[in-house]
Scaffold this motif. Structure first.
Motif, short mmCIF file in Angstrom:
data_model
loop_
_atom_site.label_atom_id
_atom_site.label_comp_id
_atom_site.label_asym_id
_atom_site.label_seq_id
_atom_site.Cartn_x
_atom_site.Cartn_y
_atom_site.Cartn_z
N THR A 196 0.85 -1.19 0.00
CA THR A 196 0.00 0.00 0.00
C THR A 196 0.89 1.24 0.00
O THR A 196 2.08 1.17 0.33
CB THR A 196 -0.91 0.04 1.24
OG1 THR A 196 -0.08 0.17 2.41
CG2 THR A 196 -1.76 -1.22 1.35
N GLN A 236 -4.06 6.32 0.56
CA GLN A 236 -2.97 5.66 1.30
C GLN A 236 -3.20 4.16 1.41
O GLN A 236 -2.26 3.39 1.64
CB GLN A 236 -2.83 6.29 2.68
CG GLN A 236 -2.37 7.72 2.65
CD GLN A 236 -2.35 8.35 4.03
OE1 GLN A 236 -2.19 7.66 5.05
NE2 GLN A 236 -2.50 9.67 4.09
N ARG A 237 -4.46 3.75 1.26
CA ARG A 237 -4.78 2.31 1.34
C ARG A 237 -4.68 1.62 -0.02
O ARG A 237 -4.81 0.41 -0.11
CB ARG A 237 -6.19 2.14 1.92
CG ARG A 237 -6.30 2.59 3.38
CD ARG A 237 -7.60 2.12 3.99
NE ARG A 237 -8.74 2.89 3.52
CZ ARG A 237 -9.24 3.96 4.13
NH1 ARG A 237 -8.69 4.38 5.27
NH2 ARG A 237 -10.28 4.61 3.65
N LYS A 274 -2.92 0.19 -3.50
CA LYS A 274 -1.63 -0.44 -3.81
C LYS A 274 -0.80 0.49 -4.69
O LYS A 274 -1.35 1.23 -5.52
CB LYS A 274 -1.84 -1.78 -4.50
CG LYS A 274 -2.34 -2.87 -3.55
CD LYS A 274 -2.31 -4.23 -4.20
CE LYS A 274 -2.68 -5.32 -3.20
NZ LYS A 274 -2.63 -6.67 -3.81
N ARG A 277 0.64 9.53 8.37
CA ARG A 277 -0.63 9.73 7.67
C ARG A 277 -0.81 11.20 7.26
O ARG A 277 -1.23 11.51 6.15
CB ARG A 277 -1.78 9.28 8.58
CG ARG A 277 -3.10 9.03 7.87
CD ARG A 277 -4.12 8.44 8.83
NE ARG A 277 -3.65 7.21 9.46
CZ ARG A 277 -3.67 6.02 8.88
NH1 ARG A 277 -4.09 5.89 7.64
NH2 ARG A 277 -3.24 4.96 9.53
N TYR A 311 0.79 3.65 2.06
CA TYR A 311 1.21 3.91 3.45
C TYR A 311 2.41 3.04 3.81
O TYR A 311 3.42 3.54 4.34
CB TYR A 311 0.05 3.64 4.40
CG TYR A 311 0.36 4.02 5.84
CD1 TYR A 311 0.07 5.29 6.30
CD2 TYR A 311 0.93 3.10 6.72
CE1 TYR A 311 0.35 5.65 7.62
CE2 TYR A 311 1.22 3.44 8.02
CZ TYR A 311 0.93 4.72 8.47
OH TYR A 311 1.22 5.08 9.77
N ASP A 312 2.33 1.75 3.52
CA ASP A 312 3.42 0.85 3.88
C ASP A 312 4.70 1.16 3.10
O ASP A 312 5.81 1.04 3.62
CB ASP A 312 3.01 -0.61 3.63
CG ASP A 312 1.94 -1.09 4.61
OD1 ASP A 312 1.86 -0.48 5.70
OD2 ASP A 312 1.21 -2.03 4.28
#
Length: 645
Positions: A402, A437-438, A440, A424, A404-405
């Protein structure tokens, strides 16, 4: 006359509306640049205008008989296509006209007595069609185009070509069609600076209309006569003129909008104060004013567009030695990539790499980083040197992660200017809202992936940035932010890019990769590099001409009756010599001042101060004139010293 018109176009992807009620026209022979932030829908609109995609609603009207050619960012080819077959397809209308002209000519030659006025008119019309489609010697023209684009193998399958060469074949195919409207989506990606210069000249010669999506601001400056900007939410604003005119007009429009918003804010405050008064004070006759005030409060006022807020975290101070290389050699088989290259990177320098694709720029970077060994030579990395490397293939990003990751590296906070910021929130500042952010990484556009990788890179706390093609797919707004960030960066930067405007603004030196392993260093930005290289090439041609005119050893030398006095190298006066000795530092200071002023103009904060914009513009004009004067004076002094003045 209108060539193409799109009316009331609507397009959505899921819950996200890209366009709604969009109307757009292109006139015959018009040159239009299409700009907007990444994700605003530039490529989607191009596909709709080309007929390669359909909108959810709306209609497309094309002038009867008009031919349209579309070059997408990633060109597609049929299975089994060769370079020759693709160029033949692009010239199908021309081949048809040539065959018809040849058949009619044979008929007239066989029986000239039965030639009719109508047959002669047809022959003339076919000749005109051939000229409009590119001329008679089509194969020669096609091969010339390919050769200039660096594609040598006429019969080679397209599937065997690299991505960059495939793009070049697609460019040649598009140019050969000579359409009434040519649609180009980021045509300069993967092209070196010299080829971009050449392509600019070729497009300037085309007789048809042009719609262009590109982040190359020199391209927009030199080729277009109108800029159309896609606004967030899908609206269009048209600005007459080239890119420079667009920037100036947009600044004025934002100033006016902010002034109007300030007045609106004062009016709202006044009306709110009035509304808070009791009914006795307002009276019943004020009903219309109450309704007007409520309508005013409900209106959406002017808001400055959000831009990606890229940040660089604090890094350790560089030592005296940053990166030094001496006598580097590197070959792959019989091909020399580096042949005894010396290089020294100093603290605060921003060195741009220029040269044709495949000449060894990325190889040199990887040798300097220790990723691949040199065949011979010496390499020293300073003990305080900490490098962050941006790979043009973006291999550091996992498409299955994702957003975020991919940004987190296991941390939920980032350190910015001695304060902790939630990751975030930082991603929101980079225009990645929480729903995004969620997503891919693989679902992001090229520009969004680029922005994410740059953001992650700048969080590594490096004092040397190594950036290999960082400008590809970035929108112009983000490019301005990246330029300002690099100008403010306290460390050193190595930069591979074909973006001439970008190099003009940030580079302090240029490494020119000249082939056969030769690398030449030029001090200054891209404009200075071009001047110095042209001077060097002119001097080499002059020396070659003089050598050619010299008599051979076996030939008698003819002495003139009176040998003209030869001009000896001049001896500068003490004052002129001192001026020449200090000229390099003076030019560097003036260039730095110019870069600082350009960075100010790229800073959104400056436009909140109306008078400041005009003041900075005036200072930039004066500084640019001073830089030109210094270069002229430097050349005069060099000529005096060499005795050529």
């Amino acid at each position: 006359m209108t060539l193409l018109r799109a009316a009331n176009v609507q397009l959505a992807f899921g819950s996200r509306t890209v366009f709604e009620g969009l109307t757009f026209t292109i006139e015959e022979g018009e040159r239009v640049g299409l700009v907007g932030v990444n994700g605003s829908g530039k490529s989607s609109l191009m596909k709709i205008l080309a007929g390669a995609a359909k909108p959810d609603l709306g209609e497309l009207q094309l002038r009867r008989g008009a031919r349209v050619t579309y070059l997408p960012q990633e060109p597609e080819f049929p299975e089994g296509a060769t370079v020759q077959s693709e160029l033949a397809v692009s010239q199908a209308p021309l081949k048809e006209a040539l065959d018809a002209h040849a058949a009619l000519s044979r008929k007239l030659e066989a029986d000239p007595a039965h030639a009719t006025p109508k047959m002669l008119e047809q022959l003339s019309a076919l000749s005109d069609r051939i000229e409009q489609a590119g001329g008679w010697d089509t194969e020669h023209h096609a091969k010339t185009l390919l050769d200039r684009l660096g594609v040598k193998d006429w019969d080679r399958p397209v599937a065997q070509l690299s991505g960059g060469l495939r793009k070049r074949v697609a460019i040649a195919r598009a140019l050969l069609t000579r359409p009434d409207l040519l649609l180009l989506d980021e045509p300069t990606n993967h092209l070196d600076a010299d080829t971009v210069d050449w392509l600019e000249d070729e497009l300037d010669k085309l007789p048809g209309a042009l719609l262009l999506v590109t982040h190359d601001r020199y391209f927009l400056d030199d080729l277009v006569d109108r800029i159309v900007e896609i606004q967030p939410g899908g609206g269009l604003i048209s600005y007459p003129g080239n890119y420079a005119a667009y920037v100036e007009q947009k600044l004025v429009a934002q100033e006016n909008a902010e002034t109007a918003e300030h007045k609106r804010g004062r009016w709202i405050a006044q009306e709110v104060a009035w509304l808070r008064k009791g009914p006795e004070a307002r009276r019943t006759k004020s009903k219309a004013r109450i309704e007007r005030a409520q309508k005013l409060l409900a209106e959406k006022g002017f808001q400055r567009p959000k831009v990606a807020d890229l940040k660089v975290v604090a890094a350790p101070r560089l030592g005296h030695t940053v990166i030094e290389a001496e006598g580097l050699k590197k070959s792959f088989g019989d091909r020399k990539v580096l042949d005894g290259v010396d290089f020294r990177l100093q603290r605060g320098e921003r060195v741009g790499f220029l040269g044709p694709n495949g000449v060894g720029k990325t190889t040199f970077l990887r040798v300097l980083l220790g990723e691949i060994p040199a065949d011979s030579g010496k390499l020293v990395i300073g003990k305080n040197t900490k490098v962050a490397y941006y790979d043009q293939q973006r291999a550091q990003l996992d498409p299955e992660q994702t957003v975020y990751d991919a940004a987190s590296n296991g941390e939920d906070h980032v350190e910015l200017a001695d304060r902790k910021v939630a990751l975030r929130d930082y991603l929101e500042d980079l225009l990645f809202p929480v729903p995004m952010q969620r997503m891919k990484v693989g679902a992001l556009s090229g520009g969004e992936r680029n922005r994410l990788l740059l953001a992650r890179l700048f969080l590594e706390g490096a004092n040397v940035l190594v950036l290999d093609e960082p400008t590809n797919d970035l929108d112009i707004v983000t490019l301005n932010i990246l330029e300002r960030l690099l100008l403010d960066f306290a460390g050193s930067t190595l930069l591979v890019t074909h973006d001439r405007y970008f190099l003009d603004k940030v580079a302090t030196a240029i490494l020119s990769f000249d082939g056969e392993g030769k690398v030449t260093r030029y001090e200054g930005n891209y404009d200075m590099y071009k001047r110095l290289r042209e001077q060097s090439q002119a001097a080499a041609l002059k020396a070659a001409a003089l050598k050619k005119d010299e008599p051979k050893k076996d030939e008698p030398r003819e002495e003139p009756a009176q040998k003209p006095a030869q001009k000896k190298p001049g001896k500068l006066s003490y004052k002129d010599q001192r001026e020449l000795d200090g000229m390099e530092a003076t030019i560097e200071a003036a260039e730095k001042r110019k870069a600082e002023l350009e960075a100010k103009l790229a800073d959104p904060a400056v436009y909140s101060q109306g008078s400041k914009v005009a003041e900075v513009n005036q200072a930039l004009e004066a500084t640019t004139a001073e830089v030109d004067r210094l270069y002229t004076r430097w050349q005069e002094l060099q000529d005096l010293a060499a005795g050529t003045a």
